[in-house]
Design a protein around this motif. Structure first.
Motif, PDB file in Angstrom:
ATOM      1  N   PHE A 100      46.474  47.503   8.257  1.00 22.75           N
ATOM      2  CA  PHE A 100      45.717  46.695   9.192  1.00 22.75           C
ATOM      3  C   PHE A 100      44.230  46.984   9.033  1.00 22.75           C
ATOM      4  O   PHE A 100      43.834  47.948   8.370  1.00 22.75           O
ATOM      5  N   THR A 101      43.424  46.140   9.632  1.00 24.59           N
ATOM      6  CA  THR A 101      41.991  46.383   9.704  1.00 24.59           C
ATOM      7  C   THR A 101      41.580  46.416  11.173  1.00 24.59           C
ATOM      8  O   THR A 101      42.276  45.911  12.046  1.00 24.59           O
ATOM      9  N   MET A 102      40.451  47.039  11.437  1.00 26.05           N
ATOM     10  CA  MET A 102      39.793  46.903  12.733  1.00 26.05           C
ATOM     11  C   MET A 102      38.817  45.746  12.598  1.00 26.05           C
ATOM     12  O   MET A 102      37.912  45.778  11.760  1.00 26.05           O
ATOM     13  N   MET A 103      39.030  44.688  13.396  1.00 24.62           N
ATOM     14  CA  MET A 103      38.205  43.490  13.305  1.00 24.62           C
ATOM     15  C   MET A 103      37.205  43.474  14.455  1.00 24.62           C
ATOM     16  O   MET A 103      37.589  43.643  15.620  1.00 24.62           O
ATOM     17  N   TYR A 104      35.940  43.274  14.117  1.00 23.33           N
ATOM     18  CA  TYR A 104      34.846  43.366  15.079  1.00 23.33           C
ATOM     19  C   TYR A 104      34.259  41.998  15.350  1.00 23.33           C
ATOM     20  O   TYR A 104      33.820  41.297  14.426  1.00 23.33           O
ATOM     21  N   PRO A 124      38.415  47.734   0.385  1.00 24.28           N
ATOM     22  CA  PRO A 124      39.524  47.795  -0.561  1.00 24.28           C
ATOM     23  C   PRO A 124      40.644  46.838  -0.145  1.00 24.28           C
ATOM     24  O   PRO A 124      40.851  46.595   1.046  1.00 24.28           O
ATOM     25  N   GLU A 125      41.346  46.292  -1.118  1.00 24.32           N
ATOM     26  CA  GLU A 125      42.414  45.344  -0.791  1.00 24.32           C
ATOM     27  C   GLU A 125      43.531  46.044  -0.010  1.00 24.32           C
ATOM     28  O   GLU A 125      44.077  47.039  -0.468  1.00 24.32           O
ATOM     29  N   VAL A 181      32.181  46.032   7.922  1.00 27.81           N
ATOM     30  CA  VAL A 181      31.678  45.301   6.763  1.00 27.81           C
ATOM     31  C   VAL A 181      31.679  43.816   7.117  1.00 27.81           C
ATOM     32  O   VAL A 181      32.686  43.294   7.602  1.00 27.81           O
ATOM     33  N   PRO A 182      30.580  43.108   6.901  1.00 28.21           N
ATOM     34  CA  PRO A 182      30.526  41.704   7.312  1.00 28.21           C
ATOM     35  C   PRO A 182      31.396  40.801   6.438  1.00 28.21           C
ATOM     36  O   PRO A 182      31.348  40.874   5.212  1.00 28.21           O
ATOM     37  N   PHE A 233      43.531  50.435   7.042  1.00 32.12           N
ATOM     38  CA  PHE A 233      44.021  51.659   7.646  1.00 32.12           C
ATOM     39  C   PHE A 233      45.553  51.684   7.669  1.00 32.12           C
ATOM     40  O   PHE A 233      46.222  50.657   7.652  1.00 32.12           O
ATOM     41  N   GLY A 234      46.064  52.909   7.761  1.00 29.21           N
ATOM     42  CA  GLY A 234      47.483  53.109   8.016  1.00 29.21           C
ATOM     43  C   GLY A 234      48.362  53.042   6.789  1.00 29.21           C
ATOM     44  O   GLY A 234      47.928  52.745   5.669  1.00 29.21           O
TER      45      GLY A 234
END
Length: 283
Positions: free
Chosen positions: A47-51, A40-41, A13-14, A106-107
């Motif tokens: 964590f997030t996967m950052m691209y 979602p908050e 998501v940008p 995630f997680g």
């Protein structure tokens, strides 16, 4: 050009960088605002996967969620990133206006709600303080829900300390904050030594304390052991495992650690479950 939005856990998501703050020589904190609908908050500890478009993606802990001072819009997140590889170097180099991608969250999180009514010990070593920062901020914002709050911070040198400008504010809001460094620098008047030496200084009742620990695995093992030896129930100690995560959703198996897929079953794991697993070296 803004990347097109799409649905699905594997589609970034940008998010646009709205602010960048250098924490140390190799670590920055980025404020990210959703270009469209936000993810979602994240709960504290997720964590997030950052691209980084054109480079790749990496798992990054969320170091703050909104609302907070200076947020220009709902859904703004802060991520604190250390430059250790191609993706994180690209992320750290991002400037306001640049677009990055986020997947997640995630997680498993820290489970702070389960610790309501307890004293809190928050122990962060190095970059491990980043995923613990939301715990401190949430607990201080809901101060009456918790007992005493002790924040134990360790770093290699004074120049490697994260969030230095916030530590006094945490003290002013009622937290005990103890800081130590492995190697002092000229002018350093604080404590010197490993973070495990701070465990006994935590002004909490061990029998009614919950502890959240994040940092290098050896630091987590020794700190968790020190806390339990002081009387903190082992089941009340939670650690955040750091294994190489690729997909974030438990599909690729790259982060498997014994019976766990860390991206799905962690990263936060109760100490009794994590203790034996952390003796397995990461390849």
């Amino acid at each position: 050009m803004t990347p097109a939005a799409a649905d699905g856990p594997m589609v970034p998501v940008p998010y646009r960088v709205t602010a960048r703050r250098a924490e140390t020589a190799d670590t920055v904190t980025l404020a990210l605002e959703p270009v469209g609908a936000p993810i979602p908050e994240p709960a504290p500890g997720q964590f997030t996967m950052m691209y980084a478009f054109g480079v790749g993606e990496a798992p990054i802990s969320v170091s703050r969620t909104g609302p907070f001072d200076g947020t220009p819009a709902p859904g703004v997140l802060e991520h604190t990133v250390r430059a250790v590889g191609a993706v994180t170097r690209a992320v750290c180099a991002a400037r306001p206006g640049q677009v990055l991608g986020l997947r997640g969250p995630f997680g498993a999180g820290w489970g702070l709600d389960e610790a309501r009514g307890h004293d809190l010990v928050v122990a962060g070593g190095g970059i491990g303080l980043a995923p613990l920062r939301p715990v401190v901020l949430r607990a201080l914002a809901d101060r009456d829900a918790f007992g005493r709050i002790a924040v134990l911070v360790g770093a290699r040198t004074p120049g490697d300390l994260l969030f230095r400008g916030e530590l006094d504010a945490w003290r002013e809001r009622g937290a005990q904050v103890e800081v130590t460094v492995d190697r002092p620098a000229p002018g350093w008047t604080g404590q010197v030594g490993v973070i495990t030496g701070l465990a006994g200084a935590a002004d909490v009742d061990p029998a009614r304390a919950a502890a959240f620990v994040c940092g290098p695995e050896i630091m987590m093992r020794l700190t968790a052991r020190a806390l339990t030896e002081l009387g903190v129930p082992a089941g009340n100690v939670r650690l955040s495992l750091e294994r190489s995560m690729r997909c974030g959703v438990g599909w690729c198996g790259h982060c498997q650690l014994g019976p766990l897929l860390v991206c799905r079953d962690g990263p936060v794991v109760p100490y009794p479950r994590a203790a034996a697993l952390m003796t397995v070296r990461e390849l």
